[in-house]
Design a protein around this motif. Structure first.
Motif, PDB file in Angstrom:
ATOM      1  N   ALA A 108      -4.002  -4.923  -3.198  1.00 45.05           N
ATOM      2  CA  ALA A 108      -2.755  -5.281  -2.511  1.00 45.05           C
ATOM      3  C   ALA A 108      -2.896  -6.594  -1.762  1.00 45.05           C
ATOM      4  O   ALA A 108      -1.983  -7.438  -1.753  1.00 45.05           O
ATOM      5  CB  ALA A 108      -2.345  -4.156  -1.550  1.00 45.05           C
ATOM      6  N   LEU A 154      -3.211   5.269   4.223  1.00 46.63           N
ATOM      7  CA  LEU A 154      -3.351   4.067   3.406  1.00 46.63           C
ATOM      8  C   LEU A 154      -2.458   2.946   3.940  1.00 46.63           C
ATOM      9  O   LEU A 154      -2.861   1.773   3.966  1.00 46.63           O
ATOM     10  CB  LEU A 154      -3.008   4.377   1.953  1.00 46.63           C
ATOM     11  N   GLY A 185      -3.729  -0.709   5.257  1.00 47.71           N
ATOM     12  CA  GLY A 185      -3.164  -1.998   4.868  1.00 47.71           C
ATOM     13  C   GLY A 185      -2.757  -2.829   6.075  1.00 47.71           C
ATOM     14  O   GLY A 185      -2.974  -4.049   6.115  1.00 47.71           O
ATOM     15  N   HIS A 203     -12.743  -4.533   2.476  1.00 48.94           N
ATOM     16  CA  HIS A 203     -11.671  -4.987   1.584  1.00 48.94           C
ATOM     17  C   HIS A 203     -12.006  -6.278   0.843  1.00 48.94           C
ATOM     18  O   HIS A 203     -11.274  -6.669  -0.071  1.00 48.94           O
ATOM     19  CB  HIS A 203     -10.344  -5.133   2.346  1.00 48.94           C
ATOM     20  N   CYS A 254       0.822  -1.211   0.000  1.00 45.25           N
ATOM     21  CA  CYS A 254       0.000   0.000   0.000  1.00 45.25           C
ATOM     22  C   CYS A 254       0.856   1.261   0.000  1.00 45.25           C
ATOM     23  O   CYS A 254       0.488   2.268  -0.631  1.00 45.25           O
ATOM     24  CB  CYS A 254      -0.932   0.000   1.212  1.00 45.25           C
ATOM     25  N   ILE A 277      -8.246  -0.107  -2.950  1.00 49.87           N
ATOM     26  CA  ILE A 277      -6.788  -0.190  -3.078  1.00 49.87           C
ATOM     27  C   ILE A 277      -6.246  -1.353  -2.247  1.00 49.87           C
ATOM     28  O   ILE A 277      -5.432  -2.158  -2.722  1.00 49.87           O
ATOM     29  CB  ILE A 277      -6.132   1.145  -2.639  1.00 49.87           C
ATOM     30  N   VAL A 278      -6.699  -1.440  -0.993  1.00 53.01           N
ATOM     31  CA  VAL A 278      -6.250  -2.515  -0.104  1.00 53.01           C
ATOM     32  C   VAL A 278      -6.644  -3.880  -0.681  1.00 53.01           C
ATOM     33  O   VAL A 278      -5.873  -4.847  -0.578  1.00 53.01           O
ATOM     34  CB  VAL A 278      -6.819  -2.330   1.317  1.00 53.01           C
ATOM     35  N   PHE A 317     -10.125   3.520  -0.307  1.00 56.18           N
ATOM     36  CA  PHE A 317      -9.050   2.804   0.384  1.00 56.18           C
ATOM     37  C   PHE A 317      -9.307   1.297   0.359  1.00 56.18           C
ATOM     38  O   PHE A 317      -8.383   0.502   0.204  1.00 56.18           O
ATOM     39  CB  PHE A 317      -8.928   3.280   1.832  1.00 56.18           C
TER      40      PHE A 317
END
Length: 364
Positions: free
Chosen positions: A265, A177, A181, A237, A160, A261-262, A258
């Motif tokens: 990842a 961020l 993560g 997530h 992240c 994005i997480v 967020f």
């Protein structure tokens, strides 16, 4: 022939699938009778398939598995390097520090997280790597530590950190961020370990308990003085843009940025993880799965940014081709990031996007 239901974490190449495997949205992932390959097993992780039915007689690992992956020699070289020795020492120290802090919050909810120390632990570890390529090399090798949940969370936080830089996020947003993560799986610490490690098929009740970790995580964080996006990352997530995720089945813009994005990842780290029978999956193989199946499930803007940058980190790396040749990656193809232009040892250029019969087996 007898069949056996196993946890996906125990799946190995060469096993024969005994029944059709479907995703939560009733999409056929692997058909009955298929002989498992590394790519198929990685797809199971991509679709969060928890278990599968195999024929018992076919549960042995083929002797050639190590040579097929192509990554083994490269990973062993990385593990012997001074850089990895230093990184692993710092990683273990950071892991211990993070674990101590998070355990205190779990045991004493009234205590506040020292977010500054948590972020500093991650950023110091991140800054110990010279470039993104080295970071990914380190993360692929740092897999043999005991607490899988905390190791994975620290890995996701590091990814992240890099992701935030690629997205050109403001410094404070990037710091949050990183924290998202690190905390995204904290709810798993409230799920009985016996369920997380259970080799057999989970009952419906047990499966509901495991999936509830995102709700548990949000409840742990909701009253703490954290950025709301950090809390929503723990909650969301596992949501997917096509509505096939959980716990709420949200779609598109209903999912916090967020969390989107997480999620990328999180899945990337899970899919590149080493397994008992061999080293990590080649990153280009994982990019290929995301390209083929990910743009409906993950936010296309975030996913494309991530995949383009990961692919770019492997420019000028040497790879093993399915032809048995070694080649250097010299140019990425934006429309086929997992299939770059390569140059062989005899100075022949091959555009893999136009040669579907030739594959990259691993990084050398």
């Amino acid at each position: 022939m007898n069949t056996l239901r196993i946890n996906t974490s125990l799946a190995e190449p060469g096993m024969v699938v005994a029944e059709d495997i479907y995703s939560f949205s009733d999409q056929l992932v692997i058909g009955a009778g298929a002989v498992l390959t590394d790519r198929m097993i990685t797809r199971l992780k991509f679709y969060s398939i928890s278990d599968l039915l195999i024929t018992e007689a076919d549960s042995a690992v083929p002797e050639s598995t190590e040579t097929i992956t192509g990554n083994s020699l490269y990973i062993e070289q990385v593990k012997k390097s001074p850089d990895f020795y230093n990184f692993s020492k710092t990683f273990v120290s950071s892991l211990s520090s993070c674990k101590k802090q998070l355990d205190v919050v779990l045991e004493h909810p009234e205590q506040l997280l020292d977010t500054e120390t948590l972020i500093q632990d991650v950023t110091s570890l991140f800054e110990s790597c010279h470039n993104p390529s080295e970071l990914f090399d380190m993360l692929m090798c740092i897999r043999d530590l005991d607490d899988v949940t905390y190791v994975h969370s620290l890995n996701v936080a590091l990814i992240c950190n890099l992701f935030g830089i690629w997205l050109k996020l403001p410094k404070e947003e990037c710091r949050n961020l990183v924290l998202a993560g690190l905390l995204h799986d904290i709810g798993k610490k409230l799920v009985p370990k016996i369920l997380l490690n259970k080799p057999e098929k989970l009952t419906d009740e047990e499966f509901t308990t495991v999936r509830a970790h995102s709700l548990y995580g949000y409840n742990i964080l909701k009253d703490l003085p954290l950025d709301p996006k950090v809390k929503l990352a723990a909650l969301m997530h596992h949501e997917r843009c096509d509505g096939t995720g959980y716990p709420m089945g949200l779609m598109g813009d209903k999912i916090d940025s967020f969390a989107k994005i997480v999620a990328i990842a999180d899945v990337y780290d899970a899919m590149t993880a080493a397994r008992v029978y061999r080293g990590p999956v080649c990153p280009l193989e994982v990019i290929g799965i995301f390209e083929a199946e990910g743009f409906q499930k993950y936010d296309p803007e975030y996913l494309l940014t991530f995949l383009e940058n990961v692919a770019h980190t492997y420019l000028h790396h040497t790879v093993l081709l399915s032809t048995g040749e070694k080649a250097e990656i010299v140019l990425t193809n934006r429309g086929a990031l997992s299939r770059p232009l390569v140059r062989t040892e005899n100075n022949q250029f091959i555009d893999l996007s136009k040669q579907p019969d030739i594959a990259i087996l691993g990084i050398l």
